[in-house]
Design an enzyme around this catalytic site. Structure first.
Site, PDB file in Angstrom:
ATOM      1  N   GLU A 170      41.780  19.893  31.490  1.00 28.90           N
ATOM      2  CA  GLU A 170      42.164  20.985  30.403  1.00 28.90           C
ATOM      3  C   GLU A 170      43.560  21.504  31.249  1.00 28.90           C
ATOM      4  O   GLU A 170      44.023  23.064  31.253  1.00 28.90           O
ATOM      5  CB  GLU A 170      41.624  21.494  30.180  1.00 28.90           C
ATOM      6  CG  GLU A 170      40.733  21.012  29.144  1.00 28.90           C
ATOM      7  CD  GLU A 170      39.428  21.965  28.813  1.00 28.90           C
ATOM      8  OE1 GLU A 170      39.789  22.865  28.687  1.00 28.90           O
ATOM      9  OE2 GLU A 170      38.435  21.768  27.833  1.00 28.90           O
ATOM     10  N   GLU A 352      34.697  16.259  28.120  1.00 27.83           N
ATOM     11  CA  GLU A 352      33.795  16.830  27.886  1.00 27.83           C
ATOM     12  C   GLU A 352      33.502  17.067  26.323  1.00 27.83           C
ATOM     13  O   GLU A 352      34.270  17.166  25.730  1.00 27.83           O
ATOM     14  CB  GLU A 352      33.978  17.839  28.365  1.00 27.83           C
ATOM     15  CG  GLU A 352      34.049  18.881  29.385  1.00 27.83           C
ATOM     16  CD  GLU A 352      34.869  19.723  29.588  1.00 27.83           C
ATOM     17  OE1 GLU A 352      35.000  20.910  28.770  1.00 27.83           O
ATOM     18  OE2 GLU A 352      35.308  20.027  31.200  1.00 27.83           O
TER      19      GLU A 352
HETATM   20  C1  FCB Z   1      36.107  23.763  28.414  1.00 24.70           C
HETATM   21  C2  FCB Z   1      36.357  23.876  29.609  1.00 24.70           C
HETATM   22  C3  FCB Z   1      35.121  24.071  30.769  1.00 24.70           C
HETATM   23  C4  FCB Z   1      34.281  24.415  29.717  1.00 24.70           C
HETATM   24  C5  FCB Z   1      33.702  24.094  28.043  1.00 24.70           C
HETATM   25  C6  FCB Z   1      32.922  24.892  27.258  1.00 24.70           C
HETATM   26  O1  FCB Z   1      37.505  24.358  27.932  1.00 24.70           O
HETATM   27  O2  FCB Z   1      36.582  22.990  30.526  1.00 24.70           O
HETATM   28  O3  FCB Z   1      35.192  24.421  31.607  1.00 24.70           O
HETATM   29  O4  FCB Z   1      34.464  26.129  29.721  1.00 24.70           O
HETATM   30  O5  FCB Z   1      34.837  24.461  27.724  1.00 24.70           O
END
Ligand code: FCB
Length: 451
Positions: A170, A352
């Site tokens: 990210e 994620e």
């Molecule tokens: C993302 C991050 C991760 C975590 C999630 C909830 O933005 O990559 O580290 O904090 O959100």
């Protein structure tokens, strides 16, 4: 939400995984020669983190990784995405290598592989060595080279066993919040610093890809992007402009140069002063997949309270929200998967997805978390819908394996499939972990090409 739709098909040989990151789970912040990171510094600044929490102990994964790997194995997880803490390997960010730090990831990787789980190694999940920040960090063009040198050390040490490498997690989030909007390390609020950081991270990505490619046989490489539809919070024209601006920074400022060799039109002019001839050739290196993180759409308003002229507005009142306040809208997931597939045309791994809820164990040690099960059911269904229309998704990782240090929210938000009782460090698998295990079992006979 449409619970119960997860019976739709994931293609076969689809990878089902879970994710964590170094600063959020490892703890052992001052052990075995680890240097300081910008999050050690930032979390100590008064008022920055809820309840004054830090990652000093976190989930103590550094010492308890065997138990955590055993849980992944028990629940049938196929891939473990973790990150390496740069300051554990190079305490000053460059120069002297810390053998004890390298040895920790040897142990972790070997345990993961012995459990029949594929290691996915992310080089950078936000914990820049503080010594490099003292030299300007990502606002210093040299940081790209420091990062590539670090990537080289990691590639040489683990490349015999690890094939999946991500450069950055990210980059849009840590640059936007770290350099302009506030709320994350290193805590700078300055648009020109943001622009410099964006470009240097992109250069670091390309340089690291080259190093990994050169030293890891059969490497499968990518970067991990946080992708969220950016919607104007109202019909006002200025909110529409604000949403378009945020879309450029949030969704496109990294993938566009990395896949297409350009900055998105909304910021291209601003980036020009930071470019040198041939930079795009160094940034736009071939990778194997697109890592896509997604939680919710964002609603945007025009605002004078920061240098970008925008801020975060509210979702429509009837949209459900997690405890983070993030709107739960699975259709936005289908939408963004489709958008990114059309724009970049490479296989996607959802690296994620998940949600925070106020989980509470029962006296007999169960952790009922129906809202998370509904969220995951609806979001995986939205992903299957995207796949059914031709979007090439090859895998899905839940954030997170464990409850953990959720950045500025500290330990107050729980994203895990496993509940962590922080005072005792006891692990309690939540009901959603059982749901996930069934999901994996149900889809294990199907098949997709792998990259
Ligand atoms: C993302 C991050 C991760 C975590 C999630 C909830 O933005 O990559 O580290 O904090 O959100």
């Amino acid at each position: 939400m449409t619970a119960g739709r997860a019976s739709a098909k994931a293609p076969s040989r689809f990878t089902w995984g879970v994710a964590t990151s170094s600063y959020q789970v490892e703890g052992a912040a001052h052990e075995d020669g680890r240097g300081l990171s910008i999050w050690d510094t930032y979390s100590r600044l008064p008022g920055k983190i809820k309840n004054g929490d830090t990652g000093d102990v976190a989930c103590d994964h550094y010492h308890r990784y065997r138990e955590d790997v055993a849980l992944m194995r028990e629940f049938g997880v196929e891939a473990y995405r973790f990150s390496v803490a740069w300051p554990r390997i190079l305490p000053e960010g460059r120069g002297a290598i810390n053998e004890a730090g390298l040895a920790f990831y040897d142990r972790l990787i070997d345990a993961v592989i012995a459990a029949g789980i594929e290691p996915w190694l992310c080089l950078y999940h936000w914990d820049l060595p503080q010594s490099l920040q003292d030299k300007g960090g990502w606002t210093n063009r040299d940081c790209a080279q420091w990062f590539a040198d670090y990537a080289n050390v990691v590639a040489h040490r683990y490349g015999d066993r690890v094939k999946r490498f991500a450069t950055f997690n990210e980059p849009s989030v840590f640059t936007l919040f770290g350099f302009c909007l506030g709320g994350q390390a290193p805590g700078i609020v300055d648009r020109s610093m943001l622009l410099r950081a964006i470009h240097h991270v992109n250069l670091g990505h390309g340089a690291a890809v080259d190093r990994l490619r050169a030293s890891v046989k059969k490497a499968s490489l990518g970067a991990i992007h946080n992708c969220q539809p950016c919607r104007p919070a109202t019909e006002k024209p200025e909110d529409r402009v604000a949403a378009e601006t945020l879309d450029a920074y949030w969704n496109l400022a990294f993938p566009d140069p990395q896949f297409r060799g350009v900055y998105p039109p909304a910021i291209a002019g601003l980036m020009t002063p930071h470019l040198k001839p041939d930079d795009f050739e160094h940034i736009c290196r071939p990778v194997d997949w697109f890592g896509l993180n997604h939680y919710s759409p964002v609603y945007v308003v025009a605002s004078n309270n920061n240098p970008l002229g925008l801020w975060f507005g509210s979702a429509p009142a009837d949209v459900p929200r997690s405890t983070m306040g993030w709107p739960v809208e699975p259709d936005a997931f289908r939408e963004i998967l489709t958008t990114m597939h059309k724009r970049y045309g490479v296989p996607i791994y959802v690296t994620e997805n998940g949600t925070a809820y106020a989980d509470k164990p029962t006296p007999d040690g169960k952790v009922p978390d129906e809202p998370r099960i509904s969220y995951l059911t609806a979001y995986t269904a939205a992903m299957f819908d995207a796949i059914a229309t031709g979007v090439d998704v090859r895998g899905y990782f839940v954030w997170a394996l464990l409850d953990n240090f959720e950045w500025s929210s500290g330990y107050s938000e729980r994203f895990g499939l496993v509940y962590v009782d922080y005072p005792t460090q006891r692990r309690l698998p939540k009901e959603s972990f059982r749901w996930f295990a069934d999901q994996i079992k149900g889809h294990s006979a199907l098949s997709v090409p792998t990259v």
